[in-house]
Design an enzyme around this catalytic site. Structure first.
Site, PDB file in Angstrom:
ATOM      1  N   ASN A  11       0.867  -1.179   0.000  1.00  0.00           N
ATOM      2  CA  ASN A  11       0.000   0.000   0.000  1.00  0.00           C
ATOM      3  C   ASN A  11       0.902   1.227   0.000  1.00  0.00           C
ATOM      4  O   ASN A  11       1.496   1.559   1.024  1.00  0.00           O
ATOM      5  CB  ASN A  11      -0.902  -0.018   1.244  1.00  0.00           C
ATOM      6  CG  ASN A  11      -1.697   1.275   1.388  1.00  0.00           C
ATOM      7  OD1 ASN A  11      -1.769   2.069   0.461  1.00  0.00           O
ATOM      8  ND2 ASN A  11      -2.283   1.481   2.556  1.00  0.00           N
ATOM      9  N   TRP A  12       0.964   1.861  -1.151  1.00  0.00           N
ATOM     10  CA  TRP A  12       1.870   3.016  -1.279  1.00  0.00           C
ATOM     11  C   TRP A  12       1.304   4.272  -0.625  1.00  0.00           C
ATOM     12  O   TRP A  12       1.994   5.286  -0.550  1.00  0.00           O
ATOM     13  CB  TRP A  12       2.150   3.302  -2.752  1.00  0.00           C
ATOM     14  CG  TRP A  12       3.003   2.272  -3.424  1.00  0.00           C
ATOM     15  CD1 TRP A  12       3.530   1.135  -2.867  1.00  0.00           C
ATOM     16  CD2 TRP A  12       3.440   2.281  -4.787  1.00  0.00           C
ATOM     17  NE1 TRP A  12       4.258   0.447  -3.806  1.00  0.00           N
ATOM     18  CE2 TRP A  12       4.222   1.119  -4.991  1.00  0.00           C
ATOM     19  CE3 TRP A  12       3.245   3.150  -5.866  1.00  0.00           C
ATOM     20  CZ2 TRP A  12       4.806   0.820  -6.215  1.00  0.00           C
ATOM     21  CZ3 TRP A  12       3.815   2.857  -7.099  1.00  0.00           C
ATOM     22  CH2 TRP A  12       4.598   1.702  -7.254  1.00  0.00           C
ATOM     23  N   LYS A  13       0.048   4.230  -0.247  1.00  0.00           N
ATOM     24  CA  LYS A  13      -0.615   5.419   0.312  1.00  0.00           C
ATOM     25  C   LYS A  13      -0.443   6.589  -0.674  1.00  0.00           C
ATOM     26  O   LYS A  13      -0.477   6.364  -1.878  1.00  0.00           O
ATOM     27  CB  LYS A  13      -0.079   5.711   1.714  1.00  0.00           C
ATOM     28  CG  LYS A  13      -0.166   4.455   2.601  1.00  0.00           C
ATOM     29  CD  LYS A  13       0.091   4.691   4.051  1.00  0.00           C
ATOM     30  CE  LYS A  13      -0.066   3.366   4.798  1.00  0.00           C
ATOM     31  NZ  LYS A  13       0.047   3.513   6.237  1.00  0.00           N
ATOM     32  N   HIS A  96      -9.463   1.260   5.208  1.00  0.00           N
ATOM     33  CA  HIS A  96      -8.159   1.531   5.824  1.00  0.00           C
ATOM     34  C   HIS A  96      -8.347   2.512   6.980  1.00  0.00           C
ATOM     35  O   HIS A  96      -9.141   3.455   6.891  1.00  0.00           O
ATOM     36  CB  HIS A  96      -7.178   2.093   4.788  1.00  0.00           C
ATOM     37  CG  HIS A  96      -5.765   2.088   5.304  1.00  0.00           C
ATOM     38  ND1 HIS A  96      -5.307   3.040   6.181  1.00  0.00           N
ATOM     39  CD2 HIS A  96      -4.755   1.221   5.109  1.00  0.00           C
ATOM     40  CE1 HIS A  96      -4.052   2.755   6.495  1.00  0.00           C
ATOM     41  NE2 HIS A  96      -3.696   1.657   5.860  1.00  0.00           N
ATOM     42  N   GLU A  98      -6.642   4.920   8.021  1.00  0.00           N
ATOM     43  CA  GLU A  98      -6.405   6.338   7.743  1.00  0.00           C
ATOM     44  C   GLU A  98      -7.651   6.977   7.142  1.00  0.00           C
ATOM     45  O   GLU A  98      -7.927   8.149   7.373  1.00  0.00           O
ATOM     46  CB  GLU A  98      -5.181   6.482   6.817  1.00  0.00           C
ATOM     47  CG  GLU A  98      -3.899   6.244   7.604  1.00  0.00           C
ATOM     48  CD  GLU A  98      -2.738   5.723   6.802  1.00  0.00           C
ATOM     49  OE1 GLU A  98      -2.766   5.768   5.567  1.00  0.00           O
ATOM     50  OE2 GLU A  98      -1.777   5.239   7.439  1.00  0.00           O
ATOM     51  N   GLU A 168      -5.015  -4.526  10.729  1.00  0.00           N
ATOM     52  CA  GLU A 168      -4.001  -3.476  10.872  1.00  0.00           C
ATOM     53  C   GLU A 168      -4.260  -2.710  12.166  1.00  0.00           C
ATOM     54  O   GLU A 168      -5.085  -1.785  12.182  1.00  0.00           O
ATOM     55  CB  GLU A 168      -4.070  -2.514   9.687  1.00  0.00           C
ATOM     56  CG  GLU A 168      -3.799  -3.166   8.348  1.00  0.00           C
ATOM     57  CD  GLU A 168      -3.286  -2.156   7.334  1.00  0.00           C
ATOM     58  OE1 GLU A 168      -2.184  -2.380   6.827  1.00  0.00           O
ATOM     59  OE2 GLU A 168      -3.958  -1.153   7.076  1.00  0.00           O
ATOM     60  N   GLY A 174       2.706   2.854  10.701  1.00  0.00           N
ATOM     61  CA  GLY A 174       3.614   3.981  10.517  1.00  0.00           C
ATOM     62  C   GLY A 174       4.355   4.384  11.777  1.00  0.00           C
ATOM     63  O   GLY A 174       4.995   5.432  11.816  1.00  0.00           O
ATOM     64  N   SER A 213       3.618  -1.535  10.249  1.00  0.00           N
ATOM     65  CA  SER A 213       5.079  -1.538  10.413  1.00  0.00           C
ATOM     66  C   SER A 213       5.708  -2.883  10.078  1.00  0.00           C
ATOM     67  O   SER A 213       6.725  -3.256  10.664  1.00  0.00           O
ATOM     68  CB  SER A 213       5.480  -1.089  11.822  1.00  0.00           C
ATOM     69  OG  SER A 213       5.062   0.251  12.044  1.00  0.00           O
ATOM     70  N   GLY A 234       3.073  -1.028   4.258  1.00  0.00           N
ATOM     71  CA  GLY A 234       3.026   0.390   3.918  1.00  0.00           C
ATOM     72  C   GLY A 234       4.410   0.909   3.569  1.00  0.00           C
ATOM     73  O   GLY A 234       4.912   0.713   2.464  1.00  0.00           O
ATOM     74  N   GLY A 235       5.069   1.550   4.538  1.00  0.00           N
ATOM     75  CA  GLY A 235       6.359   2.200   4.290  1.00  0.00           C
ATOM     76  C   GLY A 235       7.385   1.301   3.607  1.00  0.00           C
ATOM     77  O   GLY A 235       8.071   1.725   2.665  1.00  0.00           O
TER      78      GLY A 235
HETATM   79  P1  13P Z   1       3.145   0.866   7.593  1.00  0.00           P
HETATM   80  O1  13P Z   1       3.698  -0.448   7.074  1.00  0.00           O
HETATM   81  O2  13P Z   1       3.849   2.052   7.033  1.00  0.00           O
HETATM   82  O3  13P Z   1       3.020   0.848   9.078  1.00  0.00           O
HETATM   83  O4  13P Z   1       1.644   0.963   7.017  1.00  0.00           O
HETATM   84  C1  13P Z   1       0.809  -0.107   7.167  1.00  0.00           C
HETATM   85  C2  13P Z   1      -0.423   0.153   6.413  1.00  0.00           C
HETATM   86  O5  13P Z   1      -1.196   1.023   6.767  1.00  0.00           O
HETATM   87  C3  13P Z   1      -0.674  -0.643   5.208  1.00  0.00           C
HETATM   88  O6  13P Z   1      -1.973  -0.451   4.727  1.00  0.00           O
END
Ligand code: 13P
Length: 256
Positions: A11-13, A96, A98, A168, A174, A213, A234-235
């Site tokens: 997930n590149w956000k 998600h 966020e 999640e 994050g 994470s 994510g990251g």
């Molecule tokens: P991180 O891996 O950056 O914590 O993000 C997880 C995430 O929200 C994937 O959808």
């Protein structure tokens, strides 16, 4: 033991650029993706068609991070599930944390977006997870259970069975603070028990991904858990070498 093919999703956000997509997806297309693991990228919607085109026929699929629940209409600035399909996407992530937090998406709205994914013929990925306060108050299972059941109530058990789930924990996203493999496994087992109430025949074969994470240092321990069937990264999905390392761990360690 049921067979669940591991899935590693990135997930590149809201990250990336035309040149980033070209380099990242080009490297993925040239990489040897091990047999037995599925790989999925969720770029920002504006880069979806480009990502699909650069990945070509390498077997890695793409999807979107969000859509509007309606199929079309006067919703300025929004994207419909049908458009994701039209752009070459095969998957759609909904719920998600966020979006739940920053865009005030309720369990009911998430369920409508999930239904939109099914209507468009996309594979839905339903994200669930509790905040730190909810966990500290002893409400983690209640919150996650409600998130799962809200969707099942709207779409019905049979449609729900085609979904992938992603646990999640909000406090792990994050933050660099991953759930321990035991903490994650406990919640994954709880989610699978909820799924078993909803779709008893399908629950053993439904995939539940872990996100929060996840990186190349901790993925192996998480993926080794019996109810963790892959990762929603994510990251660490923004670094192609690290992402491919996690993909290889998925192929090595997650088996049915
Ligand atoms: P991180 O891996 O950056 O914590 O993000 C997880 C995430 O929200 C994937 O959808």
């Amino acid at each position: 033991m049921p067979s669940r093919r591991p899935l590693i999703a990135g997930n590149w956000k809201m990250n990336g650029s035309e040149s980033f997509v070209r380099a990242f997806c080009g490297a993925i297309a040239r990489a040897q993706i091990p047999a037995g693991v599925s790989v999925l990228l969720l770029p920002p919607a504006g880069y979806l068609a480009q990502a699909v085109q650069v990945l070509g026929d390498c077997g890695v699929e793409c999807g979107a991070q969000n859509v509007h629940a309606a199929p079309s209409g006067a919703y300025t600035g929004e994207l419909a599930a049908e458009m994701v399909k039209d752009l070459g996407g095969r998957w759609l992530m909904v719920g998600h944390s966020e979006r739940r937090e920053y865009c005030a998406e309720s369990d009911e709205l998430v369920a409508e977006k999930f239904q939109a994914a099914l209507r468009a013929g996309l594979h839905p990925i339903l994200c669930v997870g509790e905040t730190l306060a909810q966990r500290q108050d002893g409400n983690a299972e209640r919150v996650v259970g409600a998130q799962v059941h809200a969707v099942a109530d709207l779409v019905g058990a049979s449609a729900f069975a085609s979904a992938t789930l992603a646990y999640e924990p909000v406090w792990a996203i994050g933050t660099g603070q991953t759930a321990t493999p035991d903490e994650a496994q406990a919640m994954h087992a709880f989610v699978r028990a909820q799924l078993a109430q909803i779709a008893p025949d399908q629950a053993p074969v439904m995939r539940i991904l872990y996100g929060g994470s996840m990186n190349a240092d901790n993925a192996r321990g998480l993926l080794a858990q019996p109810d963790i069937d892959g990762g929603l990264v994510g990251g660490a999905s923004l670094e192609v070498a690290q992402f491919l390392e996690i993909v290889r761990m998925g192929a090595d360690l997650v088996s049915g």
